[in-house]
Design a protein around this motif. Structure first.
Motif, PDB file in Angstrom:
ATOM      1  N   LYS A 163       0.858  -1.254  -0.051  1.00  0.00           N
ATOM      2  CA  LYS A 163       0.048   0.108   0.159  1.00  0.00           C
ATOM      3  C   LYS A 163       0.595   1.264  -0.210  1.00  0.00           C
ATOM      4  O   LYS A 163       0.558   2.246  -0.765  1.00  0.00           O
ATOM      5  N   LYS A 213       1.219   4.171  -2.968  1.00  0.00           N
ATOM      6  CA  LYS A 213       0.716   5.602  -2.780  1.00  0.00           C
ATOM      7  C   LYS A 213       1.888   6.465  -2.942  1.00  0.00           C
ATOM      8  O   LYS A 213       1.729   7.603  -3.482  1.00  0.00           O
ATOM      9  N   SER A 246      -4.161   6.675  -5.448  1.00  0.00           N
ATOM     10  CA  SER A 246      -4.903   7.236  -4.783  1.00  0.00           C
ATOM     11  C   SER A 246      -5.163   6.510  -3.332  1.00  0.00           C
ATOM     12  O   SER A 246      -5.594   5.502  -3.438  1.00  0.00           O
ATOM     13  N   GLY A 247      -4.567   7.151  -2.150  1.00  0.00           N
ATOM     14  CA  GLY A 247      -4.445   6.454  -1.115  1.00  0.00           C
ATOM     15  C   GLY A 247      -6.014   6.149  -0.650  1.00  0.00           C
ATOM     16  O   GLY A 247      -6.224   5.112   0.234  1.00  0.00           O
TER      17      GLY A 247
END
Length: 184
Positions: A171, A175, A180-181
């Motif tokens: 993740k 990012k 898009s987090g």
């Protein structure tokens, strides 16, 4: 209660990777425990295809393309990039048309791309608006090999509704590359 129809999209895999095995486990779990009707789209008659046939799961071979090289080592790969980009678009368009003929896409509730190196789920989402979930199984460094598509992060942010990262490390790496987090 109506079953949730999920279109699972797998990538071309000779059976050596963990992603197809994880996909098979996911399909079994969702089908047996969560009222999901899986429909599977594979590149070729690989391990996922054989599993689907053995377990009477609707499955289609579409020969869609991967958007990465798997490691660019030869100069000829770089020379042929424009040709492969054109082939990728044609293959995804053909795969979409094939699926449209075989199944009623408006009956699909969710598209699930099993890996980030296939474009077909994004293509179908763009054409239909069906929510699209993409598994992020690979480190974001795979972007260095995504030479067959232009602006992969921009397209992923635009044509994927939600991402599932297999770890916090994955993740964070995505990012940092611009994904898009709030969607992961």
């Amino acid at each position: 209660m109506r079953k949730i129809r999920v279109l699972f999209i797998s990538h071309s895999d000779p059976g050596k990777g963990g992603a197809p095995k994880s996909l098979i486990e996911l399909i079994i779990n969702l089908r047996n425990n969560f009222n999901v009707e899986p429909i599977v789209c594979v590149h070729s008659e690989d391990a996922v295809y054989k599993f689907c046939k053995k377990n009477e799961i609707e499955c289609y071979v579409t020969k869609h393309s991967d958007i990465w090289t798997g490691g660019v080592k030869k100069i000829s790969s770089w020379i042929n990039i424009p040709k492969f980009r054109k082939k990728l678009f044609k293959n995804d368009k053909r795969a979409y048309e094939l699926l449209s003929q075989k199944i009623d896409l408006s009956s699909i509730d969710i598209i699930h791309s099993n890996v980030s190196v296939v474009n077909l789920g994004m293509y179908i989402h763009k054409k239909t608006g069906i929510p699209h979930i993409m598994h992020l199984r690979e480190d974001a460094d795979v972007l260095n090999q995504m030479v067959y598509t232009i602006n992969p992060i921009k397209n992923m942010n635009k044509y994927v509704t939600r991402f599932i990262a297999i770890s916090n490390f994955v993740k964070i790496k995505w990012k940092k590359r611009g994904l898009s987090g709030d969607k992961i």
